[in-house]
Design a protein around this motif. Structure first.
Motif, mmCIF file in Angstrom:
data_model
loop_
_atom_site.group_PDB
_atom_site.id
_atom_site.type_symbol
_atom_site.label_atom_id
_atom_site.label_comp_id
_atom_site.label_asym_id
_atom_site.label_seq_id
_atom_site.Cartn_x
_atom_site.Cartn_y
_atom_site.Cartn_z
ATOM 1 N N GLY A 403 -26.081 -22.407 -33.742
ATOM 2 C CA GLY A 403 -26.060 -23.282 -34.900
ATOM 3 C C GLY A 403 -27.414 -23.862 -35.262
ATOM 4 N N ASN A 433 -18.843 -28.341 -35.136
ATOM 5 C CA ASN A 433 -18.459 -26.942 -35.263
ATOM 6 C C ASN A 433 -18.355 -26.266 -33.897
ATOM 7 N N ARG A 436 -15.217 -27.375 -32.003
ATOM 8 C CA ARG A 436 -14.024 -26.715 -32.551
ATOM 9 C C ARG A 436 -13.902 -25.283 -32.021
ATOM 10 N N LYS A 437 -15.025 -24.623 -31.817
ATOM 11 C CA LYS A 437 -14.988 -23.256 -31.320
ATOM 12 C C LYS A 437 -14.497 -23.169 -29.875
#
Length: 442
Positions: A403, A433, A436-437
């Motif tokens: 990211g 993010n 969440r992964k």
């Protein structure tokens, strides 16, 4: 022809193949390794690193806390460039060393005298040897799990595991490197972090042989959890009452305040070890403390009880870079950076809540660490990760990397003054993010 065009590899992959042919593991420090291969930096500018593929990432590792102003800080670049024209190292002294020593001693009344060395490991090593020379006692005490560099005595029990760490009432002194002499381990007394009663009981049993107690006030390997006020005060009182010295390892934590994390506690150690940020981006270490303790290094009145040498110690390039960096790290800069740290921890907490995962964040000042557990660890044994949990944390760090964030492999961040509120906000979005992964695997 470019290695990427020749082999179909990325430039970083090709560089790693070259590196493995000439260095064990393909590197000189294991911290650069990541799967499937390291990345290689092309350049850095402020808060950002650009790799050889041209990818920009925001740097929350900052060479493991050593770049307080980020990359290529213009005042340091200018000052060092001027010094390079005058020379890089001499067998005689330079005024740059004296000026920087005066500056450092002016940052904290506990720093009555100072000596410069070349790394944090060397600074801790020198601090322990100074304590032995001053007290004429052989043993040192350190906290279980705390990292203090490569020295045999300082590294004991930094990687202890459930199968060898012993009872909590008497933690074992465990080797990190194969071949560590048993007598070295026998001279290291290991105490649990933030446990006053157990720590004092262990110290009492060794009081006649202990030269010093070594402590990091915000230990990275234990979870970036601050040392408790009562724990630090108890160690200060015990050392005073038993003829031992109190040594603070501020190699990482000196960033916490103008005079280091110790100013949070209003407690003065006998010796402080420095490194990382005080070099302005160059290799450095420092040992500061009480005048009478530091006198063990003084050779002017006959052989010093602790002779301290070093070919590159206090070289003018490092002294110039460090002095320049520290002049710009004044109270205003400290306050601004610590406020950014508060923002980072707050926004990470919000990301954890929004992702609805079991995680938490620890830290203080301009440091933070993400844990994949509901509660923050308070000791090394609580912070210890099983292979499964370690792999999951590595996956999280990998997602952060993908990211656009560079963090230490423990999901730890060290801020720089080059960062803005927007950098923090963008980081929090990447953390959300990434969480969440990995949520399905928690």
């Amino acid at each position: 022809m470019d290695a990427k065009l020749q082999t179909g590899m990325t430039r970083s992959a090709a560089l790693f193949e070259r590196a493995k042919a000439v260095m064990p593991g393909g590197c000189s420090r294991n911290t650069i390794l990541r799967k499937p291969h390291p990345i290689y930096a092309e350049r850095g500018a402020g808060a950002y690193v650009y790799d050889v593929e041209g990818v920009r990432r925001t740097d929350f590792a900052n060479n493991v806390a050593s770049l307080i102003h980020g990359h290529a800080y213009p005042p340091v670049v200018a000052a060092v460039s001027e010094q390079l024209r005058r020379g890089t190292a001499f067998t005689v002294g330079t005024e740059a060393e004296i000026e920087y020593a005066e500056h450092m001693c002016g940052r904290n009344p506990a720093f009555e005298k100072i000596r410069f060395v070349n790394s944090g490991t060397e600074a801790v090593m020198g601090s322990l040897k100074a304590a032995r020379a001053f007290t004429q006692k052989p043993k040192i005490a350190k906290v279980e799990g705390a990292y203090h560099g490569l020295y045999d005595y300082a590294e004991a029990s930094q990687t202890a595991k459930p199968e060898n760490w012993g009872q909590l009432e008497r933690p074992s002194s465990v080797a990190v490197s194969r071949g560590t002499p048993q007598h070295a381990l026998d001279d290291v007394v290991v105490i649990p972090f933030n446990d006053v009663e157990r720590a004092l009981s262990i110290l009492d049993a060794q009081r006649d042989e202990l030269a010093c107690v070594l402590i990091d006030l915000l230990p990275h390997r234990i979870g970036v959890v601050p040392a408790a006020e009562d724990f630090v005060r108890a160690l200060r009182l015990w050392t005073k009452q038993n003829g031992a010295l109190l040594v603070f390892d501020e190699v990482i934590t000196f960033r916490s305040n103008v005079g280091g994390a110790q100013q949070w506690y209003d407690i003065q150690p006998d010796i402080t070890a420095f490194g990382k940020m005080i070099g302005g981006g160059f290799p450095v270490g420092g040992i500061a403390g009480r005048t009478d303790v530091m006198e063990v290094m003084n050779p002017l009145n006959g052989p010093a009880p602790f002779p301290l040498y070093g070919t590159f110690s206090a070289n003018p390039v490092t002294m110039t870079a460090g002095h320049t960096a520290m002049k710009f790290y004044d109270q205003e800069a400290v306050d601004r950076l610590n406020a950014l740290g508060e923002r980072a921890r707050r926004f990470i907490c919000e990301a954890i809540s929004a992702a609805e995962v079991t995680a938490c964040v620890t830290g203080r000042g301009s440091m933070f660490r993400i844990h994949l557990s509901a509660d923050a660890p308070q000791t090394y044994r609580q912070a210890y990760l099983s292979p499964k949990r370690a792999a999951l944390l590595s996956t999280l760090v990998g997602h952060l990397f993908d990211g656009g964030l560079l963090m230490v492999e423990t999901a730890t961040g060290f801020l720089s003054t080059a960062m803005s509120e927007q950098d923090i906000d963008d980081m929090a979005a990447v953390v959300l993010n990434a969480l969440r992964k990995i949520k399905p695997y928690l």
